[in-house]
Design a protein around this motif. Structure first.
Motif, PDB file in Angstrom:
ATOM      1  N   THR A  23      56.558  15.626  51.432  1.00  0.00           N
ATOM      2  CA  THR A  23      57.604  15.930  50.757  1.00  0.00           C
ATOM      3  C   THR A  23      58.120  17.375  51.245  1.00  0.00           C
ATOM      4  N   SER A  24      59.388  17.670  50.407  1.00  0.00           N
ATOM      5  CA  SER A  24      59.869  18.887  50.981  1.00  0.00           C
ATOM      6  C   SER A  24      59.161  20.059  50.646  1.00  0.00           C
ATOM      7  N   HIS A  31      63.920  22.476  48.012  1.00  0.00           N
ATOM      8  CA  HIS A  31      63.967  21.177  47.493  1.00  0.00           C
ATOM      9  C   HIS A  31      65.537  21.101  47.464  1.00  0.00           C
ATOM     10  N   GLY A  34      68.999  17.233  42.999  1.00  0.00           N
ATOM     11  CA  GLY A  34      69.367  15.972  42.721  1.00  0.00           C
ATOM     12  C   GLY A  34      68.635  14.950  43.457  1.00  0.00           C
ATOM     13  N   THR A  35      67.402  15.320  43.869  1.00  0.00           N
ATOM     14  CA  THR A  35      66.427  14.443  44.519  1.00  0.00           C
ATOM     15  C   THR A  35      65.155  14.440  43.775  1.00  0.00           C
ATOM     16  N   ALA A  36      64.420  13.391  43.951  1.00  0.00           N
ATOM     17  CA  ALA A  36      63.174  13.590  43.226  1.00  0.00           C
ATOM     18  C   ALA A  36      62.238  14.554  43.984  1.00  0.00           C
ATOM     19  N   GLU A  37      61.168  15.235  43.221  1.00  0.00           N
ATOM     20  CA  GLU A  37      60.380  16.217  43.674  1.00  0.00           C
ATOM     21  C   GLU A  37      59.286  15.167  44.864  1.00  0.00           C
ATOM     22  N   SER A  39      60.513  12.866  46.943  1.00  0.00           N
ATOM     23  CA  SER A  39      60.913  12.124  47.888  1.00  0.00           C
ATOM     24  C   SER A  39      60.752  12.783  49.155  1.00  0.00           C
ATOM     25  N   HIS A  41      60.857  14.394  52.731  1.00  0.00           N
ATOM     26  CA  HIS A  41      61.625  15.376  53.417  1.00  0.00           C
ATOM     27  C   HIS A  41      62.429  14.752  54.349  1.00  0.00           C
TER      28      HIS A  41
END
Length: 86
Positions: A23-24, A31, A34-37, A39, A41
């Motif tokens: 993930t990010s 982050h 507008g994207t899910a946590e 999602s 990277h």
């Protein structure tokens, strides 16, 4: 055989997708709003395709080896007592 390999490849995609994904937050990046946590990277279709091909080829080779050498057959998977009742 090609159709069976394609089925193994399609199944392998779902086995390979969760591996190597960050993930990010895990990647240390910001982050994107507008994207899910959860999602990813970054996503590399090339990496997924290569990994999937490797896994599918190994599974297909085991399938063919089992077919040739008969390690596991239908009678070895029959756990019912119907065959022994007679």
């Amino acid at each position: 055989m090609l159709a069976i390999y394609v089925l193994f490849w399609a199944f392998s995609v779902f086995l390979v997708l969760p591996f190597g994904v960050k993930t990010s937050a895990e990647a240390g990046a910001e982050h994107v709003p507008g994207t899910a946590e959860s999602s990813p990277h970054e996503f590399s279709m090339k990496k997924v395709a290569v990994r999937t091909t490797i896994v599918a080829t190994i599974m297909f080779a085991l399938f063919i080896a089992n077919y040739e050498f008969g390690w596991v057959d239908a009678s070895s998977l029959d756990y019912s007592d119907a065959a022994n009742a007679v």
